[in-house]
Design a protein around this motif. Structure first.
Motif, PDB file in Angstrom:
ATOM      1  N   PHE A 160      14.099  -0.826   2.963  1.00 56.25           N
ATOM      2  CA  PHE A 160      14.747  -1.402   4.148  1.00 56.25           C
ATOM      3  C   PHE A 160      13.715  -1.660   5.250  1.00 56.25           C
ATOM      4  N   SER A 161      12.875  -0.670   5.513  1.00 58.39           N
ATOM      5  CA  SER A 161      11.878  -0.788   6.566  1.00 58.39           C
ATOM      6  C   SER A 161      10.762  -1.757   6.180  1.00 58.39           C
TER       7      SER A 161
ATOM      8  N   PHE B 116      14.351  12.764   5.453  1.00 62.67           N
ATOM      9  CA  PHE B 116      13.820  11.918   4.385  1.00 62.67           C
ATOM     10  C   PHE B 116      14.032  10.445   4.713  1.00 62.67           C
ATOM     11  N   TYR B 117      15.144  10.125   5.330  1.00 57.67           N
ATOM     12  CA  TYR B 117      15.396   8.759   5.826  1.00 57.67           C
ATOM     13  C   TYR B 117      14.275   8.336   6.770  1.00 57.67           C
TER      14      TYR B 117
ATOM     15  N   ALA C 166       9.358   5.279   8.057  1.00 59.80           N
ATOM     16  CA  ALA C 166       7.992   5.241   8.578  1.00 59.80           C
ATOM     17  C   ALA C 166       7.015   4.761   7.516  1.00 59.80           C
ATOM     18  N   THR C 167       7.199   5.224   6.273  1.00 59.07           N
ATOM     19  CA  THR C 167       6.314   4.822   5.173  1.00 59.07           C
ATOM     20  C   THR C 167       6.399   3.322   4.920  1.00 59.07           C
ATOM     21  N   GLY C 168       7.616   2.802   4.862  1.00 57.05           N
ATOM     22  CA  GLY C 168       7.803   1.374   4.627  1.00 57.05           C
ATOM     23  C   GLY C 168       7.203   0.526   5.727  1.00 57.05           C
TER      24      GLY C 168
ATOM     25  N   LEU D 149       5.884  -4.797  -2.714  1.00 57.15           N
ATOM     26  CA  LEU D 149       6.019  -3.410  -2.261  1.00 57.15           C
ATOM     27  C   LEU D 149       7.485  -3.010  -2.151  1.00 57.15           C
ATOM     28  N   GLY D 150       8.288  -3.866  -1.503  1.00 58.88           N
ATOM     29  CA  GLY D 150       9.714  -3.569  -1.372  1.00 58.88           C
ATOM     30  C   GLY D 150      10.399  -3.465  -2.721  1.00 58.88           C
TER      31      GLY D 150
END
Length: 425
Positions: A246-247, A363-364, A369-371, A390-391
């Motif tokens: 999502f991110s 975890f969300y 943040a990782t994305g 990547l997504g």
């Protein structure tokens, strides 16, 4: 007759406290939960289209401007672990109203900030207190009967989705009309009004009695729950992966849209969030499917849709229609998994609902943040195609995780896992 009168009195009292006859939360109170959640979580995202204006107004360096968003999310992550679990040991109504009033104060500090240092402190406090959103989700889940919990969580999560996706659009429009400080003044006013309404409307009881734990024990028990519950760990991993996907999209999609051949304005790019609100529909539908015992199937279909969404998204540079299709599919899928996750983990231990949801949301945050970090860095060196890859990788990992774990995890409500249905996964 006396018994009938007593029952009528209890029904009337329940109605005044936000419950419909039969113990189910009234539709109006569920809507109020959703509005409050959306309003609170939007404060985490308001700053993103305002950073340049904030920087000019307070003479901030580019690095310092970037820390505005970082500190807000750091505050939110800390709040998930430090504040949300308090819902299990205290009166949730008082906790919600108290956090909202403190959030009003933090927003006022941001709106009136005379220096960069004051602004950064206010933004960190805003993120910390915006976790009242998750306190409200846990509160609504605890008040809902088991047979309707998915529907209630889905409706409340619809408000969260709408708040996240509309925050950037609203803040940009309000800032264009009255300046960036007016965004936070308006939010502070609306939050104060919601605190008053919730104080008058929310039920006096919290669905489950408070747990007699000291604060240190409370935080340790959150970690213990993860060590003990396989379903919780599994659903937390799903959250990390789907919100990384999502991110990956939402943190980087403005980059290709602001370049050739589109050269879209910030307002036009922000309006893309209006399309993503379709994801709010998935939250409600997924909640109802969970109430019918189809949580495993819902998760699998949603993860397959999430993976497929990156095909049209890969054509963003040549077709805005493809982008719109991909956005709708991605948001529908992410919210369906998210609602399913929250419904299942709350059923594990209703008396620990706040700890479960607070820990799960950590975890969300890590996934988001990782994305964001990976997508923006990758776009700079490899372009939009690499971002889509990547997504898709995050999405495929989620689908593979579901495929290999869909059997053998018992349903938290029944303790069984019917063959072939993945009922509780």
């Amino acid at each position: 007759m006396a018994g009938d009168g007593g029952a009528a009195t209890r029904r009337a009292a329940g109605a005044r406290d936000g419950e419909a006859p039969g113990g189910v939360l009234s539709r109006g109170v569920v809507v109020l939960f959703a509005v409050a959640c959306g309003t609170a979580v939007a404060n985490v995202y308001f700053a993103q289209p305002l950073l340049v204006t904030m920087g000019h107004d307070l003479a901030m360096s580019p690095a310092l401007v970037g820390s505005v968003v970082t500190l807000t999310h750091v505050g939110y992550g800390l709040g998930l672990f430090l504040l949300v679990p308090l819902g299990d040991v205290t009166d949730r109504k008082r906790l919600v109203v108290g956090q909202l009033l403190l959030l009003v104060a933090a927003l006022t500090v941001v709106a009136a900030a005379p220096t960069a240092a004051t602004l950064l402190v206010g933004m960190a406090a805003t993120g910390l207190l915006a976790v009242v959103t998750q306190t409200l989700v846990a509160f609504a889940a605890s008040l809902a009967p088991a047979a309707a919990r998915g529907r209630v969580v889905g409706a409340v999560t619809s408000g969260v989705v709408t708040g996240i996706l509309l925050a950037r659009t609203v803040s940009g429009l309000v800032a264009d009309l009255a300046g960036w400080r007016s965004v936070y003044l308006l939010s502070a006013s609306l939050t104060a009004l919601l605190a008053l309404v919730l104080h008058r409307v929310l039920p006096r009881h919290g669905g489950t009695p408070p747990t007699p734990l000291r604060y240190g024990q409370l935080l340790r028990s959150t970690i213990t729950l993860f060590a003990r519950e396989r379903l919780l760990r599994l659903r937390a991993l799903f959250a990390l992966l789907v919100f990384a996907a999502f991110s990956t999209l939402w943190s980087s999609v403005a980059l290709p849209l602001s370049e050739a051949p589109y050269f879209l304005s910030h307002s036009a790019i922000g309006a893309l969030g209006l399309i993503g609100v379709a994801g709010a529909l998935a939250a409600s539908v997924a909640g109802r499917l969970n109430d019918r015992g189809l949580s495993g199937r819902t998760t699998g279909v949603a993860l397959a849709l999430l993976t497929a969404s990156w095909v049209p998204l890969a054509f963003t540079r040549s077709s805005l229609w493809a982008l719109c299709v991909g956005v709708v599919l991605l948001d529908l899928a992410v919210q369906a998994v998210h609602v399913t996750n929250q419904t299942l983990i709350h059923a594990l231990h209703p008396d620990a609902g706040s700890r479960l949801i607070g820990g799960y949301m950590v975890f969300y945050s890590v996934g988001s943040a990782t994305g964001a970090l990976a997508a923006t860095s990758l776009y700079t060196v490899a372009g939009w195609g690499a971002v889509c890859a990547l997504g898709a990788a995050f999405s495929c990992l989620g689908l593979l995780l579901w495929t290999f774990t869909r059997r053998g995890v018992p349903d938290p409500a029944t303790g069984t896992a019917p063959p072939g249905t993945a009922h509780g996964r």
